[in-house]
Design a protein around this motif. Sequence first.
Motif, PDB file in Angstrom:
ATOM      1  N   CYS A 147     -18.884 -49.431 -13.838  1.00 29.68           N
ATOM      2  CA  CYS A 147     -19.884 -49.018 -12.846  1.00 29.68           C
ATOM      3  C   CYS A 147     -20.761 -50.198 -12.435  1.00 29.68           C
ATOM      4  CB  CYS A 147     -20.752 -47.894 -13.406  1.00 29.68           C
ATOM      5  SG  CYS A 147     -19.892 -46.314 -13.595  1.00 29.68           S
ATOM      6  N   ALA A 148     -21.136 -51.017 -13.420  1.00 24.53           N
ATOM      7  CA  ALA A 148     -21.959 -52.192 -13.118  1.00 24.53           C
ATOM      8  C   ALA A 148     -21.218 -53.135 -12.180  1.00 24.53           C
ATOM      9  CB  ALA A 148     -22.335 -52.916 -14.409  1.00 24.53           C
ATOM     10  N   ALA A 149     -19.915 -53.299 -12.413  1.00 23.76           N
ATOM     11  CA  ALA A 149     -19.110 -54.150 -11.535  1.00 23.76           C
ATOM     12  C   ALA A 149     -19.044 -53.564 -10.126  1.00 23.76           C
ATOM     13  CB  ALA A 149     -17.705 -54.309 -12.112  1.00 23.76           C
ATOM     14  N   ALA A 150     -18.825 -52.267 -10.045  1.00 24.06           N
ATOM     15  CA  ALA A 150     -18.713 -51.614  -8.736  1.00 24.06           C
ATOM     16  C   ALA A 150     -19.983 -51.781  -7.917  1.00 24.06           C
ATOM     17  CB  ALA A 150     -18.399 -50.128  -8.924  1.00 24.06           C
ATOM     18  N   PHE A 151     -21.135 -51.679  -8.569  1.00 24.18           N
ATOM     19  CA  PHE A 151     -22.404 -51.800  -7.846  1.00 24.18           C
ATOM     20  C   PHE A 151     -22.670 -53.227  -7.382  1.00 24.18           C
ATOM     21  CE2 PHE A 151     -23.491 -47.592  -9.444  1.00 24.18           C
ATOM     22  CZ  PHE A 151     -24.214 -47.081  -8.378  1.00 24.18           C
ATOM     23  N   LYS A 152     -21.962 -54.193  -7.952  1.00 26.15           N
ATOM     24  CA  LYS A 152     -22.075 -55.560  -7.456  1.00 26.15           C
ATOM     25  C   LYS A 152     -21.155 -55.806  -6.262  1.00 26.15           C
ATOM     26  CE  LYS A 152     -25.403 -57.093  -9.686  1.00 26.15           C
ATOM     27  NZ  LYS A 152     -26.620 -57.436  -8.923  1.00 26.15           N
ATOM     28  N   TYR A 153     -20.331 -54.821  -5.972  1.00 31.08           N
ATOM     29  CA  TYR A 153     -19.485 -54.913  -4.775  1.00 31.08           C
ATOM     30  C   TYR A 153     -20.159 -54.228  -3.589  1.00 31.08           C
ATOM     31  CZ  TYR A 153     -15.239 -55.209  -1.991  1.00 31.08           C
ATOM     32  OH  TYR A 153     -14.328 -55.518  -1.007  1.00 31.08           O
ATOM     33  N   LYS A 154     -20.662 -53.015  -3.828  1.00 29.82           N
ATOM     34  CA  LYS A 154     -21.382 -52.293  -2.785  1.00 29.82           C
ATOM     35  C   LYS A 154     -22.204 -51.192  -3.439  1.00 29.82           C
ATOM     36  CE  LYS A 154     -17.769 -48.892  -1.691  1.00 29.82           C
ATOM     37  NZ  LYS A 154     -16.990 -48.261  -0.597  1.00 29.82           N
ATOM     38  N   LYS A 155     -22.962 -50.478  -2.648  1.00 26.78           N
ATOM     39  CA  LYS A 155     -23.817 -49.417  -3.170  1.00 26.78           C
ATOM     40  C   LYS A 155     -23.060 -48.090  -3.216  1.00 26.78           C
ATOM     41  CE  LYS A 155     -28.232 -51.383  -1.743  1.00 26.78           C
ATOM     42  NZ  LYS A 155     -28.686 -51.564  -3.137  1.00 26.78           N
ATOM     43  N   PHE A 156     -23.454 -47.267  -4.184  1.00 27.20           N
ATOM     44  CA  PHE A 156     -22.870 -45.936  -4.330  1.00 27.20           C
ATOM     45  C   PHE A 156     -23.990 -44.928  -4.535  1.00 27.20           C
ATOM     46  CE2 PHE A 156     -19.697 -48.968  -5.722  1.00 27.20           C
ATOM     47  CZ  PHE A 156     -18.537 -48.519  -5.109  1.00 27.20           C
ATOM     48  N   GLN A 157     -23.679 -43.680  -4.261  1.00 22.45           N
ATOM     49  CA  GLN A 157     -24.668 -42.619  -4.410  1.00 22.45           C
ATOM     50  C   GLN A 157     -24.801 -42.149  -5.852  1.00 22.45           C
ATOM     51  OE1 GLN A 157     -26.820 -41.113  -2.105  1.00 22.45           O
ATOM     52  NE2 GLN A 157     -26.236 -42.883  -0.874  1.00 22.45           N
ATOM     53  N   THR A 158     -23.693 -42.195  -6.605  1.00 24.16           N
ATOM     54  CA  THR A 158     -23.720 -41.738  -7.995  1.00 24.16           C
ATOM     55  C   THR A 158     -22.880 -42.674  -8.860  1.00 24.16           C
ATOM     56  OG1 THR A 158     -21.771 -40.318  -7.768  1.00 24.16           O
ATOM     57  CG2 THR A 158     -23.912 -39.335  -7.242  1.00 24.16           C
ATOM     58  N   LEU A 159     -23.092 -42.598 -10.175  1.00 29.96           N
ATOM     59  CA  LEU A 159     -22.297 -43.397 -11.111  1.00 29.96           C
ATOM     60  C   LEU A 159     -20.836 -42.948 -11.112  1.00 29.96           C
ATOM     61  CD1 LEU A 159     -24.769 -43.634 -14.140  1.00 29.96           C
ATOM     62  CD2 LEU A 159     -24.223 -45.420 -12.484  1.00 29.96           C
ATOM     63  N   ASP A 160     -20.615 -41.653 -11.004  1.00 33.21           N
ATOM     64  CA  ASP A 160     -19.236 -41.150 -10.975  1.00 33.21           C
ATOM     65  C   ASP A 160     -18.489 -41.678  -9.756  1.00 33.21           C
ATOM     66  OD1 ASP A 160     -19.555 -39.743 -13.318  1.00 33.21           O
ATOM     67  OD2 ASP A 160     -20.124 -37.870 -12.324  1.00 33.21           O
ATOM     68  N   GLU A 161     -19.181 -41.767  -8.642  1.00 30.95           N
ATOM     69  CA  GLU A 161     -18.563 -42.307  -7.430  1.00 30.95           C
ATOM     70  C   GLU A 161     -18.197 -43.777  -7.626  1.00 30.95           C
ATOM     71  OE1 GLU A 161     -19.763 -43.241  -2.768  1.00 30.95           O
ATOM     72  OE2 GLU A 161     -21.023 -41.904  -3.978  1.00 30.95           O
ATOM     73  N   PHE A 163     -17.555 -45.282 -10.508  1.00 30.72           N
ATOM     74  CA  PHE A 163     -16.461 -45.384 -11.474  1.00 30.72           C
ATOM     75  C   PHE A 163     -15.125 -45.007 -10.830  1.00 30.72           C
ATOM     76  CE2 PHE A 163     -14.198 -43.683 -15.357  1.00 30.72           C
ATOM     77  CZ  PHE A 163     -13.947 -44.941 -15.893  1.00 30.72           C
ATOM     78  N   SER A 164     -15.141 -43.992  -9.998  1.00 27.88           N
ATOM     79  CA  SER A 164     -13.912 -43.588  -9.299  1.00 27.88           C
ATOM     80  C   SER A 164     -13.424 -44.704  -8.377  1.00 27.88           C
ATOM     81  CB  SER A 164     -14.159 -42.312  -8.494  1.00 27.88           C
ATOM     82  OG  SER A 164     -14.501 -41.238  -9.337  1.00 27.88           O
ATOM     83  N   TRP A 165     -14.363 -45.339  -7.688  1.00 21.50           N
ATOM     84  CA  TRP A 165     -14.001 -46.453  -6.804  1.00 21.50           C
ATOM     85  C   TRP A 165     -13.376 -47.589  -7.606  1.00 21.50           C
ATOM     86  CZ3 TRP A 165     -15.418 -51.574  -6.742  1.00 21.50           C
ATOM     87  CH2 TRP A 165     -15.095 -52.310  -5.597  1.00 21.50           C
ATOM     88  N   TYR A 166     -13.962 -47.894  -8.757  1.00 27.15           N
ATOM     89  CA  TYR A 166     -13.443 -48.990  -9.584  1.00 27.15           C
ATOM     90  C   TYR A 166     -12.011 -48.700 -10.036  1.00 27.15           C
ATOM     91  CZ  TYR A 166     -13.175 -52.567 -13.202  1.00 27.15           C
ATOM     92  OH  TYR A 166     -12.785 -53.647 -13.957  1.00 27.15           O
ATOM     93  N   LYS A 167     -11.773 -47.491 -10.495  1.00 25.67           N
ATOM     94  CA  LYS A 167     -10.425 -47.132 -10.953  1.00 25.67           C
ATOM     95  C   LYS A 167      -9.424 -47.194  -9.800  1.00 25.67           C
ATOM     96  CE  LYS A 167     -11.509 -43.154 -12.803  1.00 25.67           C
ATOM     97  NZ  LYS A 167     -11.329 -41.852 -13.509  1.00 25.67           N
ATOM     98  N   GLU A 168      -9.876 -46.795  -8.623  1.00 22.88           N
ATOM     99  CA  GLU A 168      -8.995 -46.805  -7.451  1.00 22.88           C
ATOM    100  C   GLU A 168      -8.626 -48.227  -7.039  1.00 22.88           C
ATOM    101  OE1 GLU A 168      -9.339 -45.754  -2.690  1.00 22.88           O
ATOM    102  OE2 GLU A 168     -10.690 -44.771  -4.114  1.00 22.88           O
ATOM    103  N   LYS A 169      -9.585 -49.156  -7.138  1.00 22.98           N
ATOM    104  CA  LYS A 169      -9.368 -50.529  -6.676  1.00 22.98           C
ATOM    105  C   LYS A 169      -8.828 -51.459  -7.759  1.00 22.98           C
ATOM    106  CE  LYS A 169     -11.040 -49.627  -2.591  1.00 22.98           C
ATOM    107  NZ  LYS A 169     -10.165 -49.605  -1.396  1.00 22.98           N
TER     108      LYS A 169
END
Length: 354
Positions: A147-161, A163-169
């Motif tokens: 989640c910390a990595a994902a938020f350094k890529y772009k903003k998200f509304q929730t932590l679950d969102e 984490f899902s983005w990270y797994k997808e990418k």
Amino acid sequence: MCFILNGLQSQGFKRNTKVLENRDTLVKLGLLITKDLVNVNLSKAFDFMRKCYFNDIAVQEACSLNSLLMELAKKVQRARYEEFIIRLAEAYEGFVFYLPAFMDFRGRIYRSGILHFHERDLARSFILFSPNNQYECSKDHGKDFACAAAFKYKKFQTLDEAFSWYKEKKSVMYASADSLMSFSLNASDPFQFISKVLCHERFDLYNGIPMNQDASASAYQIMSSFLLNEDLARKTKIIPHPDGQIEDFDVSLLNEFQNFLFSEIYDSDKMKIIESKLDRKLVKTLFMPMIYGKSLISMADNIKEQYGKLLSSKDNYNLAKLCNEFMKEKYPDVVNLMKLIKLIAWVCAAKDLS
């Protein structure tokens, strides 16, 4: 307070050695500037560029000499900064280092030196928490790292969102040896993104947590606490969102300020110009320092820098005045508390009270 500062200063850090494993690729992608520019003599380079510019009609038609000189100066300055930070980080390799802490006039805690977590993206990516007995880190924290990595890529509304983005990418990031670096080109903080992804995927090698620290509208958080303002507390994340969403106070301010401007500016053409460059970054630049007494002239300068020739000096100043009017209308309790603090400070200064 001394106990707090000493506690912060007792935390050790170590250098992240993995971020620049493929420095040549980072240079090729444009994330780093080639170190060949570090030793460029700008005076001689400027003279050479002037001669080349004078002898090339096509270049003269494409751009101005001043823009070329400015671009070269920026590239050289950036190359020198990056090389300095990299060499400083290399000097820390194999050591646990500590960062002295101090407080500024606002009561916020900062760290001394250059390689610390109040610096720019590159410097932050080099810092890891050094393991100690105060915390235990394991692979169970993998979701947190992701989640910390994902938020350094772009903003998200929730932590679950996130984490899902990270797994997808994840498969895209590791499609090839250089794919992670290529993928990070569009990240908001590319080097910290790389650092966190590597930490997540190579936990056994890292044995440390990437360093990342930033304030979250801290001045407005303090104001919301002083004033018991629940609405402001929610916007600044002191009170969690009931749906688990992560509030962005700057985006909220941007939307509110846009609505305010539509009600105050009747010239539709001018409003289109203002709206075209009114973004989160400008709003943050204008409104965050207002808590500390940012002046109208300073705000007008920020607006001028953003809009250039699109707005006149009078327009810049009037827009700065509207910023103040917006604060008085939308957050009157904050404005009144700021005035009260200023009056108390004047009385204390006049009475020589500390």
